[in-house]
Design a protein around this motif. Structure first.
Motif, short mmCIF file in Angstrom:
data_model
loop_
_atom_site.label_atom_id
_atom_site.label_comp_id
_atom_site.label_asym_id
_atom_site.label_seq_id
_atom_site.Cartn_x
_atom_site.Cartn_y
_atom_site.Cartn_z
N ASN A 144 43.06 35.29 33.86
CA ASN A 144 42.72 36.09 34.82
C ASN A 144 41.98 34.72 35.81
O ASN A 144 41.78 35.49 37.04
CB ASN A 144 41.02 36.76 34.54
CG ASN A 144 40.40 35.11 33.28
OD1 ASN A 144 40.53 34.49 33.32
ND2 ASN A 144 39.05 36.29 33.13
N HIS A 179 38.41 42.37 26.93
CA HIS A 179 38.98 43.34 28.61
C HIS A 179 39.31 44.90 27.98
O HIS A 179 39.43 45.59 28.66
CB HIS A 179 40.25 43.20 29.02
CG HIS A 179 40.46 42.06 30.44
ND1 HIS A 179 41.52 41.79 31.09
CD2 HIS A 179 39.95 41.38 30.47
CE1 HIS A 179 41.03 40.57 31.98
NE2 HIS A 179 40.53 40.74 31.77
N TYR A 217 40.12 44.53 39.60
CA TYR A 217 41.19 44.88 38.67
C TYR A 217 41.01 46.81 38.52
O TYR A 217 41.57 47.87 38.74
CB TYR A 217 40.20 44.68 37.67
CG TYR A 217 39.76 43.54 36.82
CD1 TYR A 217 41.26 42.82 36.61
CD2 TYR A 217 39.39 42.93 37.75
CE1 TYR A 217 41.66 41.56 35.77
CE2 TYR A 217 39.07 41.71 37.29
CZ TYR A 217 40.14 41.15 35.75
OH TYR A 217 40.35 39.64 35.64
#
Length: 301
Positions: A144, A179, A217
């Motif tokens: 990330n 996630h 995202y």
């Protein structure tokens, strides 16, 4: 007879999701938080310490664009009343592990600098510490910070490699697992409408974090990295794990990469992978249960 609550030290870089994890820990009867140690990551260390004090009362890559410039959603809270102790984090970790051998779990929510320093400063630490639960790594998924690396490992890859090869009981909870645990916009509304003091507080600081996730995202929610790692320490049945060797790349384009070796093949030649101790790497998580625990504990605060 029950052993009583599990003693945990949270090594943290608060940080909005760290704040949430700390609150969940304080609301968890299964554990006793015996200390907070701080490290840079979401903000610089002095501010992380200030934020940790504030929360308990209520190589540097700094992710202030995710958490706000003050690390707590740009609320600029007044100075906390608590004071940090003089002892450094590594010293505190070593001391607590030797006072309660086998009984202390470190939940490391930031870069692993403090934990690595503890390992290097006291040869008995890896035997004395009960477990080290690491929020970090991206196992078989993209990172990330960049495609190779997850933020906490990238923050101090050398420290991470020390921890993973130390022989301590290490459980890595990576973003491949965290996630899957998402707090949605409607979950946030529930927190806001509740009477929980931690819930209301988090609703205030979550704005910046939600905006970042919407942009980065395209999600209608935020990932619960830190609370997931914390709850894996509180209740190990929430995750399943595999065991093997983890090494961390410390240089070049893949700096911060965590690579898992499953030990299925015995390699003939002696390499950097030979005779290294195994660690546990989380592979599945009961996401609905984690979310439910987080919500309940914040709302009932």
């Amino acid at each position: 007879m029950a052993a009583g609550p599990k003693k945990i030290v949270i090594d943290t870089d608060p940080g909005i999701d760290d704040a949430m994890a700390i609150f969940v820990a304080l609301q968890s009867p299964e554990v006793e938080v015996i200390g907070l140690t701080t490290i840079y990551g979401n903000v610089y260390t002095t501010l992380a310490t200030r934020n940790a004090l504030h929360l308990k009362g209520t190589k540097l890559r700094i992710a202030d664009f995710v958490h706000g410039a003050d690390g707590l959603g740009n609320q600029n809270f007044p100075a906390p009343n608590g004071k940090p102790i003089e002892q450094n984090a590594a010293g505190f970790l070593v001391q607590q592990a030797s006072l309660h051998p086998g009984k202390v779990t470190v939940v490391a929510l930031g870069p692993l600098t403090n934990v690595a320093l503890a390992i290097q400063s006291d040869p008995a630490f890896v035997k004395n510490i009960g477990q080290i639960v690491v929020l970090g790594g991206a196992f078989s998924v993209n990172g990330n910070v960049n495609p190779a690396a997850e933020a906490n490992i990238f923050g101090d890859p050398d420290a991470a490699d020390v921890v993973f090869t130390s022989g301590a009981d290490v459980l890595a909870v990576g973003i491949n697992v965290t996630h899957q645990v998402v707090l949605t916009d409607s979950d946030r509304d529930q927190l806001a409408k509740s009477n929980g003091k931690f819930a209301k507080y988090l609703d205030k600081i979550l704005g910046v974090y939600f905006d970042y996730h919407h942009d980065a995202y395209s999600t209608k929610g935020v990932y619960l990295h830190d609370p997931t790692a914390l709850l894996a320490a509180v209740d190990p049945s929430l995750i399943t794990y595999t065991e093997g060797v983890v090494r961390v790349q410390t240089i070049g384009i893949t700096r911060g990469l965590t690579l898992f070796y499953n030990k299925q093949k015995r390699f003939a030649e002696v390499t950097e992978w030979s005779d290294k101790p195994s660690v546990k790497v989380a592979v599945t998580v009961d996401a609905p249960k984690v979310l439910k625990l987080v919500m309940e504990r914040l709302i009932n605060s």
